[in-house]
Design an enzyme around this catalytic site. Structure first.
Site: not given
Length: 503
Positions: A192, A245-246, A248, A250, A267, A303
C-alpha cells in the site's frame, strides 16, 4: 507568474492509478477514486483507485495463493536473483521518468535526484544488494547434544504474506527497502503506497513484472488509511506488517497485530540531534549540512533529519550565522526547474501543523532567527514554508521534543561533552544522530553513547547494505543488509535420526 506542472503531467502520460491484484490491473471494486492535489501548485494531478476492504481481501487472497503455490516462495535461488537484478537494471534505465513521476507526486525537485537517499540509484542498489543475499539465506547444521546418532539442522524459510505500507516522502528508497528483502526471502507482498506518492510506486511495480516477477507475488492496493490501510493491518491472513510512518499509526499497528501475533517491523518518527563541537573541522560546513537536512529536497519531511542542532557555546554564534546564510540560499518553485532546491509541504494539513509548531516555538520563548512564515506571491497556491531557525531553544520545549516534519531547526547550546550527550538522549525518539568533531576519539566515543539507530560522524548516508532503524519510540526492527532479509524469514529446526534407533 503562476506555477503549473500540467505540461509535465502530459509529457509523462500520467494515467489513473489502478489496483494490481493477482496479476491484473483493475479499478476499485466500487469505483472509488482519490484525487491527488500537487503540493507546489494546488492543481489536480490525477486520480488513484481507493481499495475497499473487499479489494484488500482479494489482494491478500491472491498473495496467499501465490505463496502456497510456490512459484516464487520455492523458486530456485537463481530465478529470484535474476528477477531482482533485472529490476535494478530497469530502474536505472527508467530513472529520468521515475524522477519526473516523483516530482508530480510529492514535488521533490528533479535536481535532488542526484542526492543518493532520494535517488533512483538507491532503489536499484537495494535490489542489487538483496539479490546477493538470495543464495545465502541459510541455517546451521549442528552436532547432536545427546541421544542417538542424528542430524540437527535449522533452516530459514520465507515468512509468508507481507503487508508493506509506504509513506510519501521517499518512494524510491522505501519501496526498495521493503519489497526487495521480502522478495529475496521468498515472501509474497501486498503493497500500500501513500495516496500522496502512488504514481511513482505504480510505475516501479510495472517494472518488477517486466523483470519477470510471477503474477500474484506482488499486489498493490492504493487508497487512504481508512478503509485501505486499516483493512491491511488488521487482516488475519497477513503474516507480517512492515510500516514506515508516524509513531501514532505505528502504535495502531502494534495493537492490531496482537490478535494474530503478526510479525511487525516499524520505522517511525525521529527528533535527531546533530552535536556540533567547537573542534569541528569546519563549523560552517556543519551548519550547512544540518540546515540542508531540514530545508533541501524534502523540506524537513524526513524522519531521520537532524532537526535539533546542539552546538557548543564557543562556536554558537558562528554556527547561527552560517546556518542563516544557508537558509537564505534555498530556492523554491517548479520542481522540474533545475535551479529549484526544495519541496513544499505535502498537503494543507501538514502546512497548518508546521505553522502551528512555529507559533508554539515563539510562544515558548525561542528566538526566531529566520523564516517562520508561509511563502506568498507566486508560491501562494503551494504549501511552502520558509526555512525556519530557532535559537536559544530549551531542550524540553515542544519544538525540541516533538517531530515537526517541516523545515524547522531548533538550535540548543551546550557547554561540554557530558551535557551534549544528556541533551541528545533526552528524547523519546532514537532514529538518527550526527557528530561534528575533528577529534576522532571524541567522535567515536560520543557516537557509541548516543541512543540512536544510525549515527553519522561529520556526515550521514543511508546505504542499502547497512541496517537502518530506531531505538526507543522510533521503531522496531531494521531495514537494510542481512538483518532485513532475516526479518522476512522464520527459523525452523529439523532433527533427523541417522540410524534405526529413535533419538
Amino acid at each position: 507568474m503562476t506555477l503549473t506542472v500540467q505540461p509535465y503531467r502530459e509529457s509523462v502520460g500520467l494515467r489513473t492509478g489502478r489496483l494490481h491484484i493477482g496479476g491484473e490491473w483493475i479499478p476499485a471494486r466500487d469505483g472509488a477514486t482519490w484525487t491527488h492535489i500537487h503540493p507546489a501548485t494546488g492543481e489536480e494531478i490525477g486520480d488513484i483507485a481507493v481499495a475497499s476492504a473487499e479489494d484488500v481481501d482479494d489482494a491478500v487472497a491472491a498473495a496467499r495463493r501465490a505463496f502456497d503455490a510456490g512459484e516464487w516462495s520455492n523458486a530456485r535461488a537463481g530465478t529470484r536473483i535474476a528477477v531482482l537484478r533485472r529490476t535494478a537494471e530497469l530502474l536505472r534505465t527508467h530513472a529520468d521518468e521515475l524522477r519526473r513521476l516523483q516530482a508530480l507526486d510529492n514535488s521533490v525537485p528533479v535536481s535532488f535526484g542526484s542526492v543518493y537517499a532520494t535517488s533512483v540509484d538507491v532503489a536499484a542498489d537495494a535490489f542489487d544488494h538483496h539479490a546477493g543475499w538470495v543464495d545465502k539465506i541459510g541455517g546451521q547444521t549442528l552436532p547432536p547434544y545427546q541421544g542417538g546418532d542424528h542430524l540437527a539442522m535449522s533452516f530459514r524459510e520465507p515468512l509468508g504474506v507481507v503487508g508493506a505500507i509506504l509513506p510519501w516522502n521517499a518512494p524510491f528508497l522505501l519501496f526498495a527497502q521493503k519489497v526487495a528483502p521480502a522478495l529475496a526471502a521468498g515472501c509474497t507482498v501486498v503493497l500500500k503506497p501513500s495516496e500522496y506518492a502512488s504514481f511513482t510506486v505504480l510505475r516501479m511495480v510495472e517494472l518488477l513484472f517486466e523483470a519477470g516477477l510471477p503474477a500474484g507475488t506482488l499486489n498493490v492496493v492504493t487508497g487512504t488509511g481508512d478503509p485501505t490501510g486499516e483493512r491491511l493491518i488488521t487482516h488475519p491472513d497477513v503474516d507480517k506488517i512492515s510500516f514506515t510512518g508516524s509513531r501514532e499509526v505505528g502504535g495502531r499497528i502494534v495493537e492490531a497485530s496482537a490478535g494474530t501475533l503478526k510479525r511487525v517491523s516499524l520505522e517511525l518518527g525521529g527528533k535527531s540531534p546533530a552535536l556540533v563541537f567547537a573542534d569541528a573541522a569546519d563549523v560552517g560546513v556543519a551548519a550547512a549540512t544540518t540546515v540542508g537536512a531540514v530545508t533541501l529536497g524534502l523540506s524537513g519531511q524526513a524522519c531521520v533529519s537532524n532537526t535539533r542542532a546542539l552546538v557548543q557555546r564557543e562556536v554558537y554564534d558562528e554556527f547561527l550565522a552560517a546556518a542563516e546564510g544557508m537558509a537564505a540560499a534555498v530556492t523554491y518553485g517548479d520542481p522540474f526547474d533545475p535551479a529549484v532546491m526544495s519541496a513544499p509541504l505535502i498537503n494543507g494539513k501538514q502546512l497548518d501543523r508546521v505553522l502551528g509548531y512555529i507559533e508554539k516555538g515563539r510562544a515558548e520563548g525561542a528566538r526566531l532567527v529566520t523564516g517562520g512564515e508561509r511563502l506568498g506571491g507566486e508560491y501562494a497556491a503551494g504549501n511552502f514554508v520558509a526555512p525556519t531557525i530557532f535559537a536559544d531553544v530549551d531542550n524540553g520545549s515542544t519544538i525540541a521534543q516533538e517531530e515537526i516534519f517541516g523545515p524547522v531547526l531548533s538550535v540548543v547550546p551546550f557547554s561540554d561533552e557530558e551535557e551534549a550527550l544528556a541533551l541528545a538522549n533526552d528524547t523519546r525518539y532514537g532514529l538518527g544522530a550526527g557528530v561534528f568533531s575533528a577529534d576522532a576519539q571524541r567522535a567515536f566515543r560520543v557516537s557509541r553513547r548516543l541512543r540512536a539507530g544510525t549515527v553519522g560522524i561529520n556526515g550521514f548516508q543511508i546505504e542499502p547494505h547497512l541496517p537502518f532503524g530506531g531505538f526507543k519510540e522510533s521503531g522496531l526492527g531494521r531495514e537494510g543488509g542481512q538483518s532485513s532479509v532475516e526479518a522476512y524469514t522464520e527459523l525452523k529446526t529439523v532433527m533427523m535420526p541417522l540410524g534405526d534407533e529413535m533419538m
